[in-house]
Design a protein around this motif. Structure first.
Motif: not given
Ligand SMILES: *Cc1c(COP(=O)(O)O)cnc(C)c1O
Length: 216
Positions: A7-10, A17-19, A37-41
């Motif tokens: 996730v962090r790498r991605l 502007g890109v989710r 938890e790694a930051g994607i919601s």
């Protein structure tokens, strides 16, 4: 590599502007929680039944999108589970969503799914039918059209480029048309094997499964 590493790498690779949306079909509540938890919601789920158990098993807040083909007999459940339905490809389906949302007193944001590869066996409205469909749906009070979604043709990568480019062109053209209940801001396109090309062609939202979780 753990899910959190992926996730962090991605996320580090995403331009402004890109989710990133995590495509969570067949993944466990534990795996989904790691992603959050790694930051994607933003989460995409294909199946109504699965979304029901996943939502019950995941405690952290998230935005849940329906990204699978939706049958009319599943709409009632779907409107109670999803924040956005990305796979509207017919007026009949839109009308059913509208009817159930009216009963709940809510407005459902939807994207129109475009069959950008023009493959007869795949879901999605044919590109040339999308404008007519958007105009029809604009008359429904409990639906707001907020984007387009597409899978692109099989093969991924460069095999998707032309279809993605045409979908972006369609998106831009539709944005220029002023209709009630239509406010196109999202272009959901790109998966593990096609997200880089999709971003080059103007995607605002990539839906990633395998690259985050590993192969299914
Ligand atoms: C599974 C799925 C994705 C993600 O696919 P990956 O190749 O695993 O990244 C994206 N969109 C939809 C509609 C899907 O069903």
């Amino acid at each position: 590599m753990t899910i959190a590493d992926n996730v962090r790498r991605l996320l580090a690779e995403m331009p402004a502007g890109v989710r990133v949306q995590a495509a969570v079909k067949t993944r466990t509540p534990q795996e989904i929680t790691e992603v959050l938890e790694a930051g994607i919601s933003l989460l995409g789920e294909n199946y109504v039944q699965e979304a029901e158990s996943a939502r019950a098993g995941v405690a952290l807040p998230a935005e849940w999108h329906c990204i699978g083909h939706l049958q009319k007999n599943k709409v009632k459940k779907a409107v109670g589970l999803f924040d956005v339905i990305e796979t509207v490809d017919s007026y009949a389906l839109a009308k059913e969503i509208d009817r159930h949302c009216a009963g709940l007193g809510r407005i459902m944001p939807v994207y129109i799914e475009v069959n950008s590869g023009r493959e007869p066996q795949k879901s999605g409205a044919m590109p040339e039918a999308v404008e007519g469909l958007v105009r029809e749906i604009a008359g429904l009070e409990h639906i707001r059209v907020e984007g387009l979604m597409t899978m692109g043709p099989a093969g991924g990568g460069e095999a998707c480029r032309v279809a993605f480019r045409e979908t972006k062109r369609l998106f831009d053209r539709l944005r220029g048309i002023d209709l009630p209940g239509v406010e196109l801001t999202e272009l959901s396109m790109g998966m593990t094997d096609s997200y880089r090309v999709a971003i080059e062609e103007g995607s605002t939202m990539v839906r990633i499964g395998s690259l985050i979780f590993g192969p299914r």
